[in-house]
Enzyme design. Sequence first.
Site, mmCIF file in Angstrom:
data_model
loop_
_atom_site.group_PDB
_atom_site.id
_atom_site.type_symbol
_atom_site.label_atom_id
_atom_site.label_comp_id
_atom_site.label_asym_id
_atom_site.label_seq_id
_atom_site.Cartn_x
_atom_site.Cartn_y
_atom_site.Cartn_z
ATOM 1 N N HIS A 27 -50.866 -14.830 26.914
ATOM 2 C CA HIS A 27 -50.089 -13.602 26.713
ATOM 3 C C HIS A 27 -49.561 -13.544 25.276
ATOM 4 O O HIS A 27 -48.354 -13.571 25.023
ATOM 5 C CB HIS A 27 -48.938 -13.581 27.715
ATOM 6 C CG HIS A 27 -48.358 -12.229 27.987
ATOM 7 N ND1 HIS A 27 -47.755 -11.477 27.018
ATOM 8 C CD2 HIS A 27 -48.309 -11.492 29.127
ATOM 9 C CE1 HIS A 27 -47.330 -10.349 27.556
ATOM 10 N NE2 HIS A 27 -47.654 -10.322 28.826
ATOM 11 N N GLU B 177 -54.067 -9.840 24.680
ATOM 12 C CA GLU B 177 -54.071 -10.973 25.601
ATOM 13 C C GLU B 177 -55.464 -11.216 26.187
ATOM 14 O O GLU B 177 -55.998 -10.365 26.888
ATOM 15 C CB GLU B 177 -53.074 -10.680 26.733
ATOM 16 C CG GLU B 177 -51.695 -10.205 26.246
ATOM 17 C CD GLU B 177 -50.902 -9.470 27.315
ATOM 18 O OE1 GLU B 177 -50.051 -8.619 26.962
ATOM 19 O OE2 GLU B 177 -51.157 -9.712 28.519
HETATM 20 O O1 TA6 Z 1 -49.418 -8.274 29.980
HETATM 21 C C1 TA6 Z 1 -48.800 -7.031 30.052
HETATM 22 C C2 TA6 Z 1 -47.778 -7.073 31.164
HETATM 23 O O2 TA6 Z 1 -48.382 -7.389 32.370
HETATM 24 C C3 TA6 Z 1 -46.990 -5.764 31.242
HETATM 25 O O3 TA6 Z 1 -47.261 -5.072 32.435
HETATM 26 C C4 TA6 Z 1 -45.541 -6.193 31.154
HETATM 27 O O4 TA6 Z 1 -44.985 -6.382 32.391
HETATM 28 C C5 TA6 Z 1 -45.665 -7.504 30.392
HETATM 29 O O5 TA6 Z 1 -46.808 -8.104 30.893
HETATM 30 C C6 TA6 Z 1 -44.469 -8.415 30.429
HETATM 31 O O6 TA6 Z 1 -44.316 -8.989 31.656
HETATM 32 P P1 TA6 Z 1 -43.027 -9.939 31.901
HETATM 33 O O7 TA6 Z 1 -43.174 -10.476 33.275
HETATM 34 O O8 TA6 Z 1 -43.105 -11.022 30.843
HETATM 35 O O9 TA6 Z 1 -41.811 -9.080 31.714
#
Ligand code: TA6
Length: 333
Positions: free
Chosen positions: A155, A259
Site C-alpha cells: 500500500h 499500490e
Molecule cells: O487502497 C485504497 C483503500 O482501500 C481505500 O479504499 C481506502 O480505504 C484506503 O485503502 C485506506 O484504507 P485504511 O484502512 O488504511 O484507512
Amino acid sequence: MATTAAAVAATSVVVLDRGNNTTCTINLHGATVVSWRVNNQEQLFVSKLASFDGKKAIRGGIPFVFPQFGAWSFGPQHGFARITRWHLDRAPERLHNGDVEAIFSLMDNEFTRSIWNYQFRITYRLILREKELHFHIGVYNPSKDLSFTFNMLLHTYLKVPDVRRCQITGLQGCHFIDKTREGALYQEGREVVTVNEWTDRIYQHTPQEHVITNVVSGRKMRLHKYNFPDTVIWNPWIDRSREMSDFGDDEFPNMLCVEAGNVSAPVILLPGTAFEASQILQVAKCPYYKPTKDRLVNINYNTVGESYHSTSHTTGSFIDVVSEVQRRQMPFD
Ligand code: TA6
C-alpha cells in the site's frame, strides 16, 4: 523491569543505510516501510497524524496488506499483517555491490489464528540500492493438508509536491472497479491517468510497469512489479480526509497511493507450496535511470530467461532476470 512503550518503539525500527544519505527505515509494526530517502530526499508520504502506538496501522509509508484487501467480515480492514509485529530474520547487511539488504518474516500466531485459522510464513526481503528499493516477498503454506487463499498488496504512499500534477502510465485499456461509484466496473481510456478528485480504483490485470511523473522534486518514479496483477490508485481528497483521524485535512495534495497487489482475484496456495511476488521502486531522472552495466555484467538475459521456468513465472522480462540474479546470489529463504 517492564518494557516501556518507548523501549518497544525504539526497538521497533530497523534502518538500512547505504551511505550518501540514502536510507530505508522499517517499523516492525506491520514491517511498514516508514521512510525511503535517496540522497536525503524523502520519497514516501507519512501523515503528520500517523499513529505509532503499535496497534493501529501506520498512516503512510508502505503498509503490508495481507491476507485480505479492503473490508473483512472476519477481521480488520486490509488484514492483520499491517497491525502485527514482524520478526527481523536478517539484520541489515551490506552486500558485495554496496547495496544493503534485510529480511523480515511473519508467521501465524495465536492472534492471527484467532482471526484466520491457517499456518503460514511470509518472508519479506528488502534491498536498498542507489536509486532503487527492491521488495521480494514469499508466502509459504507449511500445512500438510490445508490450502488457503489470500490477497496481498503493498500500500505505497508516494510523497508528491502536488498530486494534481502527477501522471500515471500503464493503465490505458485496463478495467477498474471504481469504489467512488459503488464499485461499478469501467475501462480506462486515458493514456496517462491523472488525479483531480477523490480517487479509489482497483485496476485489474495491469502491465508490469508504471511510471509516475512529478513525484518528489519533479522526478519520475518507476514502479516495476512482478506477480502483482492489479494496481490500486487512491487519494482521499478533502471529504475522505476529514473522515480519517490519523490524516490531516490538508495533506491529500501531497500524497498519491499507487499500490501493486493481488486484489481482484485471491491467490490459492496449496499445502507445501510457496508464492512469490516482487516490486522495484526506482527514482528515475528524466529520461529514467538505467541500472549500471556492472550489475548485470555476467548475466546473459537469454540464458536466464530460457533456463528459468516455474509455475508462476513467465520468462525473459526485466523483473525475472533481476529476481533470478538475486535468487542465485541469495537463496530466497
Ligand atoms: O487502497 C485504497 C483503500 O482501500 C481505500 O479504499 C481506502 O480505504 C484506503 O485503502 C485506506 O484504507 P485504511 O484502512 O488504511 O484507512
